[in-house]
Design a protein around this motif. Sequence first.
Motif, PDB file in Angstrom:
ATOM      1  N   GLY A   1      15.650  50.224  37.145  1.00 32.38           N
ATOM      2  CA  GLY A   1      17.008  50.155  37.063  1.00 32.38           C
ATOM      3  C   GLY A   1      17.607  51.516  37.348  1.00 32.38           C
ATOM      4  O   GLY A   1      18.586  51.733  37.709  1.00 32.38           O
ATOM      5  N   LEU A   2      16.597  52.677  36.834  1.00 31.40           N
ATOM      6  CA  LEU A   2      17.113  54.025  37.170  1.00 31.40           C
ATOM      7  C   LEU A   2      17.038  54.188  38.673  1.00 31.40           C
ATOM      8  O   LEU A   2      18.219  54.912  39.153  1.00 31.40           O
ATOM      9  N   VAL A   3      16.358  53.656  39.526  1.00 31.32           N
ATOM     10  CA  VAL A   3      16.140  53.891  40.955  1.00 31.32           C
ATOM     11  C   VAL A   3      17.455  53.301  41.449  1.00 31.32           C
ATOM     12  O   VAL A   3      18.104  53.782  42.347  1.00 31.32           O
ATOM     13  N   ALA A   4      18.165  51.926  41.215  1.00 30.53           N
ATOM     14  CA  ALA A   4      19.092  51.495  41.575  1.00 30.53           C
ATOM     15  C   ALA A   4      20.328  52.012  41.186  1.00 30.53           C
ATOM     16  O   ALA A   4      21.106  52.284  42.063  1.00 30.53           O
ATOM     17  N   ARG A   5      20.278  52.832  39.709  1.00 25.96           N
ATOM     18  CA  ARG A   5      21.686  53.525  39.426  1.00 25.96           C
ATOM     19  C   ARG A   5      21.708  54.699  40.324  1.00 25.96           C
ATOM     20  O   ARG A   5      22.791  55.098  40.731  1.00 25.96           O
ATOM     21  N   PHE A   6      20.610  55.350  40.584  1.00 23.26           N
ATOM     22  CA  PHE A   6      20.643  56.526  41.164  1.00 23.26           C
ATOM     23  C   PHE A   6      21.051  56.341  42.652  1.00 23.26           C
ATOM     24  O   PHE A   6      21.611  57.331  43.243  1.00 23.26           O
ATOM     25  N   LEU A   7      20.692  55.504  43.170  1.00 15.01           N
ATOM     26  CA  LEU A   7      21.052  54.968  44.758  1.00 15.01           C
ATOM     27  C   LEU A   7      22.549  54.672  44.826  1.00 15.01           C
ATOM     28  O   LEU A   7      23.125  55.168  45.493  1.00 15.01           O
ATOM     29  N   GLU A   8      22.975  53.859  43.777  1.00 11.27           N
ATOM     30  CA  GLU A   8      24.434  53.563  43.600  1.00 11.27           C
ATOM     31  C   GLU A   8      25.302  54.812  43.466  1.00 11.27           C
ATOM     32  O   GLU A   8      26.322  54.885  44.095  1.00 11.27           O
ATOM     33  N   ARG A   9      24.586  55.916  43.077  1.00 10.40           N
ATOM     34  CA  ARG A   9      25.171  57.244  43.105  1.00 10.40           C
ATOM     35  C   ARG A   9      25.072  58.004  44.180  1.00 10.40           C
ATOM     36  O   ARG A   9      25.443  59.319  44.240  1.00 10.40           O
ATOM     37  N   ASN A  10      24.609  57.496  45.209  1.00  8.69           N
ATOM     38  CA  ASN A  10      24.184  58.109  46.299  1.00  8.69           C
ATOM     39  C   ASN A  10      22.944  59.401  46.175  1.00  8.69           C
ATOM     40  O   ASN A  10      23.175  60.443  47.216  1.00  8.69           O
ATOM     41  N   TRP A  11      22.282  59.081  45.518  1.00 10.67           N
ATOM     42  CA  TRP A  11      21.094  60.158  45.206  1.00 10.67           C
ATOM     43  C   TRP A  11      20.217  59.775  46.466  1.00 10.67           C
ATOM     44  O   TRP A  11      19.904  58.596  46.915  1.00 10.67           O
ATOM     45  N   ASP A  12      19.285  60.771  47.139  1.00  9.55           N
ATOM     46  CA  ASP A  12      18.387  60.621  47.671  1.00  9.55           C
ATOM     47  C   ASP A  12      17.053  60.513  46.638  1.00  9.55           C
ATOM     48  O   ASP A  12      16.870  61.143  45.957  1.00  9.55           O
ATOM     49  N   VAL A  13      16.326  59.330  46.996  1.00  8.75           N
ATOM     50  CA  VAL A  13      15.326  58.966  45.702  1.00  8.75           C
ATOM     51  C   VAL A  13      13.990  58.697  46.347  1.00  8.75           C
ATOM     52  O   VAL A  13      13.512  57.942  47.250  1.00  8.75           O
TER      53      VAL A  13
END
Length: 229
Positions: free
Chosen positions: A18-30
């Motif tokens: 879930g955290l990966v999805a939210r970071f990607l949603e905020r345009n982070w490089d994961v």
Amino acid sequence: MSTQRVLVVGASRGLGLGLVARFLERNWDVTATVRRPSAGLTDLAARGHLRIQAGVDINDDEAVTALRVALADAPDFDIVFVVVGVATQAGTPIAALPRSVAGMMFETNAISPIRFAEAFQKRVAPGGLIVLMTSKLGSVSLNRGGGWGSYRASKAALNTLARSFVGQHAKAHWGVVLMHPGWVRTDLGGRRATLDVETSARGIVTVLEGHLGRSGYVFLDYAGETVPW
């Protein structure tokens, strides 16, 4: 603004996913680690800048070293987030819990996250954060009813070791956040939990984005409230 980067350690399912999805949603490089390939994580790879590192077990020092070598040429991370945790037989009183199970819980929940933080603290960008997933069950002052004794103790140990870790790096250019995600409906939290993964993960990412640039250490929940030690 340059792209912000996060390393999520333990991202195959539940809160990690879930955290990966939210970071990607905020345009982070994961960059996300798993012990074994995860279909859920693979599905997220089409949504943004996601690099998956499989075969990473934080209880395995050689695997952690191999990860550090694999990421040696990658830019430093704004957040290194250790999500991994277990609650094996957490409802069993400590006097009845097999010593091997109790020892593994302390190794996974308390010792290995700090060893991972030590291994990667030089890869945290200035003003960045090392985040350790803990629980308010690890709060000694809030423990009035008992229950889940081994899990509580392992998270209390993590909190204490984290404070020592910060003390040993008093001049560090990063901060440490001990994060309580709330009671979340995951394999660990169970179906009766009050929060879904998306709500908890979105709150956590918002809190962490607001905490970037701060040093020292804090014990916070997913809404940004301070949890008593």
